[in-house]
Design an enzyme around this catalytic site. Structure first.
Site, PDB file in Angstrom:
ATOM      1  N   GLY A   4       0.795  -1.218   0.000  1.00  0.00           N
ATOM      2  CA  GLY A   4       0.000   0.000   0.000  1.00  0.00           C
ATOM      3  C   GLY A   4       0.828   1.269   0.000  1.00  0.00           C
ATOM      4  O   GLY A   4       2.040   1.261   0.194  1.00  0.00           O
ATOM      5  N   SER A   6       2.354   4.347   1.674  1.00  0.00           N
ATOM      6  CA  SER A   6       2.857   4.389   3.052  1.00  0.00           C
ATOM      7  C   SER A   6       3.011   5.796   3.596  1.00  0.00           C
ATOM      8  O   SER A   6       3.603   5.982   4.663  1.00  0.00           O
ATOM      9  CB  SER A   6       4.202   3.664   3.134  1.00  0.00           C
ATOM     10  N   SER A  42      -0.150   0.471  11.110  1.00  0.00           N
ATOM     11  CA  SER A  42       0.730   1.615  11.370  1.00  0.00           C
ATOM     12  C   SER A  42       0.354   2.315  12.669  1.00  0.00           C
ATOM     13  O   SER A  42      -0.819   2.335  13.071  1.00  0.00           O
ATOM     14  CB  SER A  42       0.629   2.618  10.214  1.00  0.00           C
ATOM     15  N   ASN A  43       1.346   2.927  13.271  1.00  0.00           N
ATOM     16  CA  ASN A  43       1.097   3.781  14.433  1.00  0.00           C
ATOM     17  C   ASN A  43       0.212   4.970  14.074  1.00  0.00           C
ATOM     18  O   ASN A  43      -0.400   5.579  14.948  1.00  0.00           O
ATOM     19  CB  ASN A  43       2.416   4.258  15.036  1.00  0.00           C
ATOM     20  N   HIS A  44       0.075   5.256  12.779  1.00  0.00           N
ATOM     21  CA  HIS A  44      -0.748   6.396  12.384  1.00  0.00           C
ATOM     22  C   HIS A  44      -2.241   6.104  12.505  1.00  0.00           C
ATOM     23  O   HIS A  44      -3.058   7.017  12.384  1.00  0.00           O
ATOM     24  CB  HIS A  44      -0.363   6.853  10.985  1.00  0.00           C
ATOM     25  N   TYR A  67      -4.155   8.227   5.471  1.00  0.00           N
ATOM     26  CA  TYR A  67      -3.301   7.037   5.546  1.00  0.00           C
ATOM     27  C   TYR A  67      -3.586   6.255   6.827  1.00  0.00           C
ATOM     28  O   TYR A  67      -3.827   5.041   6.804  1.00  0.00           O
ATOM     29  CB  TYR A  67      -1.832   7.431   5.470  1.00  0.00           C
ATOM     30  N   LYS A  71      -5.451   2.361   7.727  1.00  0.00           N
ATOM     31  CA  LYS A  71      -4.948   1.278   8.573  1.00  0.00           C
ATOM     32  C   LYS A  71      -5.997   0.841   9.593  1.00  0.00           C
ATOM     33  O   LYS A  71      -6.068  -0.339   9.961  1.00  0.00           O
ATOM     34  CB  LYS A  71      -3.651   1.711   9.259  1.00  0.00           C
ATOM     35  N   SER A  96       8.504   3.573  13.718  1.00  0.00           N
ATOM     36  CA  SER A  96       9.466   4.180  12.789  1.00  0.00           C
ATOM     37  C   SER A  96      10.515   3.136  12.446  1.00  0.00           C
ATOM     38  O   SER A  96      11.484   2.941  13.185  1.00  0.00           O
ATOM     39  CB  SER A  96      10.125   5.409  13.423  1.00  0.00           C
ATOM     40  N   ARG A 105      11.390  11.922  18.376  1.00  0.00           N
ATOM     41  CA  ARG A 105      10.223  11.043  18.327  1.00  0.00           C
ATOM     42  C   ARG A 105      10.622   9.581  18.217  1.00  0.00           C
ATOM     43  O   ARG A 105       9.972   8.697  18.784  1.00  0.00           O
ATOM     44  CB  ARG A 105       9.316  11.447  17.157  1.00  0.00           C
TER      45      ARG A 105
END
Length: 202
Positions: A4, A6, A42-44, A67, A71, A96, A105
């Protein structure tokens, strides 16, 4: 599944690559009798949580863009295919994933390459998982995320971003104030409406 988009992109691209594309992966698995899929979440998906929060795997979804929203949808799709079709999934909320942490971060979100490989191997080889979500993160001293749920995988990360802390803390934080406030970093500050501009008087 790593095919996908990213990064944050316009909604039509996200829909095509991250929603429709993922359905094709799961439908292909269903047709061909594939037992398990490892889904790169993802953490997003939770990026609008403040950095002060320590999150468990049952935390609220708070995506930081289209994005991250894709997820959230992907994790739900994986759950549906387990419940309806018996296809197992391990959804890895990747932090990350880079060779080494380079900014503040990353001290909380870093997933080292060695730990990534270990996590993938465990996700493939451990029997009878059903549906499982884990944080894709190394054993970072400052981690935002409680990864005790990954114990079912036998995931034992050996890398720690704190090993790079001295060099990182000697540098200026490259993120703006909004990005520093939320776990999603720069994804959270992208297209962000400042508080003073919200809910204007009519």
């Amino acid at each position: 599944h790593l095919a996908g988009t990213s990064v944050e992109r316009p909604l039509p691209e996200i829909i095509e690559n991250n929603l429709r594309g993922l359905v094709e992966v799961y439908e292909g698995a269903r047709r061909h009798g594939v037992r398990r899929i490892i889904f790169a979440s993802s953490n997003h998906a939770i990026g609008m949580h403040p950095v002060e929060d320590k999150l468990t795997l049952d935390c609220d979804f708070r995506p930081d863009g289209f994005y991250g929203l894709s997820k959230v949808w992907g994790e739900a799709l994986a759950r549906m295919y387990w419940d309806k079709h018996g296809i197992e999934s391990v959804c890895i909320r990747i932090g990350s994933c880079i060779e080494k942490p380079t900014e503040f971060r990353h001290l909380s979100t870093w997933l080292g390459f060695e730990d990534l490989l270990h996590l993938i191997e465990q996700s493939i080889n451990v029997p009878d998982l059903g549906y499982l979500v884990v944080w894709g993160v190394s054993n970072n001293t400052r981690s935002y995320w409680d990864n005790s749920g990954a114990a079912r995988l036998g995931y034992r990360p050996g890398q720690n971003a704190e090993d790079y802390a001295a060099d990182i803390l000697a540098q200026a934080n490259p993120l703006d104030a909004t990005a520093q406030r939320y776990q999603g970093g720069s994804f959270a500050s992208f297209d962000f409406t400042a508080q003073e501009r919200r809910n204007p008087q009519r």
